[in-house]
Design a protein around this motif. Structure first.
Motif, PDB file in Angstrom:
ATOM      1  N   ALA A  46      31.864  22.219 -70.180  1.00 43.99           N
ATOM      2  CA  ALA A  46      32.767  21.222 -69.621  1.00 43.99           C
ATOM      3  C   ALA A  46      33.611  21.898 -68.550  1.00 43.99           C
ATOM      4  O   ALA A  46      34.186  22.972 -68.790  1.00 43.99           O
ATOM      5  CB  ALA A  46      33.654  20.637 -70.704  1.00 43.99           C
ATOM      6  N   VAL A  47      33.662  21.301 -67.374  1.00 45.14           N
ATOM      7  CA  VAL A  47      34.491  21.836 -66.281  1.00 45.14           C
ATOM      8  C   VAL A  47      35.823  21.097 -66.310  1.00 45.14           C
ATOM      9  O   VAL A  47      35.856  19.860 -66.357  1.00 45.14           O
ATOM     10  CB  VAL A  47      33.808  21.627 -64.918  1.00 45.14           C
ATOM     11  CG1 VAL A  47      34.636  22.304 -63.818  1.00 45.14           C
ATOM     12  CG2 VAL A  47      32.390  22.184 -64.933  1.00 45.14           C
ATOM     13  N   ILE A  48      36.928  21.829 -66.313  1.00 40.76           N
ATOM     14  CA  ILE A  48      38.246  21.210 -66.362  1.00 40.76           C
ATOM     15  C   ILE A  48      39.104  21.698 -65.204  1.00 40.76           C
ATOM     16  O   ILE A  48      38.836  22.743 -64.603  1.00 40.76           O
ATOM     17  CB  ILE A  48      38.960  21.495 -67.705  1.00 40.76           C
ATOM     18  CG1 ILE A  48      39.233  23.006 -67.863  1.00 40.76           C
ATOM     19  CG2 ILE A  48      38.153  20.970 -68.873  1.00 40.76           C
ATOM     20  CD1 ILE A  48      40.137  23.318 -69.038  1.00 40.76           C
ATOM     21  N   ASP A  49      40.119  20.922 -64.881  1.00 36.63           N
ATOM     22  CA  ASP A  49      41.052  21.204 -63.788  1.00 36.63           C
ATOM     23  C   ASP A  49      42.273  21.916 -64.356  1.00 36.63           C
ATOM     24  O   ASP A  49      42.966  21.381 -65.224  1.00 36.63           O
ATOM     25  CB  ASP A  49      41.454  19.895 -63.119  1.00 36.63           C
ATOM     26  CG  ASP A  49      42.340  20.106 -61.892  1.00 36.63           C
ATOM     27  OD1 ASP A  49      42.849  21.227 -61.698  1.00 36.63           O
ATOM     28  OD2 ASP A  49      42.525  19.138 -61.136  1.00 36.63           O
ATOM     29  N   LEU A 103      39.462  25.526 -61.132  1.00 35.04           N
ATOM     30  CA  LEU A 103      38.661  25.010 -62.236  1.00 35.04           C
ATOM     31  C   LEU A 103      38.427  26.083 -63.285  1.00 35.04           C
ATOM     32  O   LEU A 103      38.509  27.277 -63.011  1.00 35.04           O
ATOM     33  CB  LEU A 103      37.307  24.508 -61.708  1.00 35.04           C
ATOM     34  CG  LEU A 103      37.371  23.423 -60.623  1.00 35.04           C
ATOM     35  CD1 LEU A 103      35.985  23.164 -60.061  1.00 35.04           C
ATOM     36  CD2 LEU A 103      37.966  22.142 -61.193  1.00 35.04           C
ATOM     37  N   ALA A 104      38.118  25.645 -64.498  1.00 38.34           N
ATOM     38  CA  ALA A 104      37.782  26.547 -65.597  1.00 38.34           C
ATOM     39  C   ALA A 104      36.661  25.903 -66.414  1.00 38.34           C
ATOM     40  O   ALA A 104      36.383  24.712 -66.298  1.00 38.34           O
ATOM     41  CB  ALA A 104      39.005  26.840 -66.457  1.00 38.34           C
ATOM     42  N   LEU A 105      36.036  26.714 -67.268  1.00 35.72           N
ATOM     43  CA  LEU A 105      34.890  26.277 -68.058  1.00 35.72           C
ATOM     44  C   LEU A 105      35.186  26.365 -69.544  1.00 35.72           C
ATOM     45  O   LEU A 105      35.774  27.339 -70.019  1.00 35.72           O
ATOM     46  CB  LEU A 105      33.669  27.149 -67.745  1.00 35.72           C
ATOM     47  CG  LEU A 105      33.140  27.113 -66.307  1.00 35.72           C
ATOM     48  CD1 LEU A 105      32.089  28.204 -66.114  1.00 35.72           C
ATOM     49  CD2 LEU A 105      32.552  25.753 -65.989  1.00 35.72           C
ATOM     50  N   ILE A 106      34.763  25.339 -70.271  1.00 33.89           N
ATOM     51  CA  ILE A 106      34.776  25.369 -71.734  1.00 33.89           C
ATOM     52  C   ILE A 106      33.323  25.349 -72.192  1.00 33.89           C
ATOM     53  O   ILE A 106      32.600  24.391 -71.924  1.00 33.89           O
ATOM     54  CB  ILE A 106      35.535  24.174 -72.328  1.00 33.89           C
ATOM     55  CG1 ILE A 106      37.006  24.223 -71.930  1.00 33.89           C
ATOM     56  CG2 ILE A 106      35.398  24.150 -73.849  1.00 33.89           C
ATOM     57  CD1 ILE A 106      37.810  23.023 -72.397  1.00 33.89           C
ATOM     58  N   ALA A 107      32.875  26.396 -72.862  1.00 34.85           N
ATOM     59  CA  ALA A 107      31.493  26.467 -73.352  1.00 34.85           C
ATOM     60  C   ALA A 107      31.403  25.704 -74.671  1.00 34.85           C
ATOM     61  O   ALA A 107      32.119  26.018 -75.620  1.00 34.85           O
ATOM     62  CB  ALA A 107      31.079  27.921 -73.547  1.00 34.85           C
ATOM     63  N   TYR A 108      30.544  24.684 -74.726  1.00 31.42           N
ATOM     64  CA  TYR A 108      30.360  23.961 -75.984  1.00 31.42           C
ATOM     65  C   TYR A 108      28.985  24.200 -76.600  1.00 31.42           C
ATOM     66  O   TYR A 108      28.755  23.854 -77.759  1.00 31.42           O
ATOM     67  CB  TYR A 108      30.626  22.465 -75.802  1.00 31.42           C
ATOM     68  CG  TYR A 108      29.748  21.746 -74.807  1.00 31.42           C
ATOM     69  CD1 TYR A 108      28.491  21.286 -75.167  1.00 31.42           C
ATOM     70  CD2 TYR A 108      30.206  21.507 -73.512  1.00 31.42           C
ATOM     71  CE1 TYR A 108      27.703  20.615 -74.261  1.00 31.42           C
ATOM     72  CE2 TYR A 108      29.422  20.833 -72.601  1.00 31.42           C
ATOM     73  CZ  TYR A 108      28.166  20.383 -72.973  1.00 31.42           C
ATOM     74  OH  TYR A 108      27.381  19.727 -72.072  1.00 31.42           O
ATOM     75  N   GLN A 109      28.051  24.795 -75.864  1.00 37.20           N
ATOM     76  CA  GLN A 109      26.814  25.274 -76.449  1.00 37.20           C
ATOM     77  C   GLN A 109      26.221  26.317 -75.516  1.00 37.20           C
ATOM     78  O   GLN A 109      26.390  26.253 -74.301  1.00 37.20           O
ATOM     79  CB  GLN A 109      25.810  24.144 -76.697  1.00 37.20           C
ATOM     80  CG  GLN A 109      25.333  23.415 -75.462  1.00 37.20           C
ATOM     81  CD  GLN A 109      24.440  22.236 -75.796  1.00 37.20           C
ATOM     82  OE1 GLN A 109      24.590  21.600 -76.838  1.00 37.20           O
ATOM     83  NE2 GLN A 109      23.494  21.933 -74.920  1.00 37.20           N
ATOM     84  N   GLN A 110      25.542  27.318 -76.111  1.00 39.70           N
ATOM     85  CA  GLN A 110      24.992  28.398 -75.307  1.00 39.70           C
ATOM     86  C   GLN A 110      23.613  28.799 -75.811  1.00 39.70           C
ATOM     87  O   GLN A 110      23.359  28.857 -77.009  1.00 39.70           O
ATOM     88  CB  GLN A 110      25.903  29.636 -75.345  1.00 39.70           C
ATOM     89  CG  GLN A 110      27.146  29.516 -74.497  1.00 39.70           C
ATOM     90  CD  GLN A 110      27.940  30.801 -74.474  1.00 39.70           C
ATOM     91  OE1 GLN A 110      29.114  30.807 -74.782  1.00 39.70           O
ATOM     92  NE2 GLN A 110      27.321  31.896 -74.087  1.00 39.70           N
TER      93      GLN A 110
END
Length: 232
Positions: free
Chosen positions: A225-228, A147-154
């Motif tokens: 968002a967690v993606i495969d 899995l990997a992460l996409i940061a859309y707000q912090q």
């Protein structure tokens, strides 16, 4: 309702249809971090990753990483992450569909016969959404899933530390920055923490009048968002 073929993932999220342009994997790499200038200690690294307008950056590190900002001067996204200099970070860049150039495999075309997707590009595969701070239950769908992460707000906070007034009336001090650092653990759980990790000289200048108690925050939740990325 989109017409024609539809491809959904294990979470029943629409990934590919016969009408829409798709977010697909454009490139990936593993990079080595260098120490953050003015870091509180040597336990944080940084890398600059080239990113074009409209592209999204996904990352994977066992220690925790944060998007530090988009530097328009060099067209890069700077990522800060935990670890000594030399620690590596894996990343994947997704963007609007671009033809793969392959002349074999499955192709999806729209009503105007425009090429919308082909099997030469891996579509972005959404798994789950994470918001806030803490360790969240496992989002893994099967054993061995990467899995990997996409940061859309912090979350972001800036504080003025140890301000002192100079004889000329100006102020001198340090600015400390805090933001959300996120990582995916080996069991598929996701840990998000707000960490104070770097300081920069402040002054000589007058303290901003809108700083409450010497600090400022955007007061938003961390969102990822967690993606495969298992087969990329």
């Amino acid at each position: 309702m989109p017409a024609g073929i539809q491809v959904r993932n294990d979470s029943n999220v629409l990934q590919v249809d016969g009408q829409s342009m798709h977010m697909v994997l454009l490139r990936k790499a593993t990079v080595t971090g260098t120490q953050i200038p003015n870091g509180l200690n040597s336990g944080f690294c940084q890398v600059d990753i080239p990113l074009n307008p409209g592209e999204m950056l996904a990352f994977n590190t066992p220690y925790g990483a944060a998007m530090a900002g988009r530097w328009t001067g060099n067209g890069c996204m700077q990522v800060h992450f935990q670890g000594l200099p030399g620690t590596t970070l894996s990343y994947w860049v997704y963007g609007p569909y671009q033809p793969s150039g392959l002349n074999y495999g499955m192709q999806i075309r729209g009503d105007a016969n425009q090429l919308l997707y082909d099997t030469g590009r891996m579509p972005l595969r959404y798994v789950a959404d994470i918001q806030g701070v803490g360790t969240f239950p496992s989002v893994a769908k099967y054993a061995g899933q990467q899995l990997a992460l996409i940061a859309y707000q912090q979350y972001c906070r800036m504080e003025i530390l140890n301000p002192a007034q100079n004889p000329n009336g100006s102020w001198q001090g340090m600015q400390q920055f805090t933001t959300g650092f996120a990582r995916i653990n080996s069991d598929g759980t996701v840990t998000v923490r707000n960490i104070a990790y770097t300081v920069n000289p402040y002054g000589p200048a007058y303290p901003p009048s809108d700083f409450a108690n010497g600090s400022w925050s955007n007061n938003i939740n961390n969102g990822y968002a967690v993606i495969d990325v298992t087969h990329t």
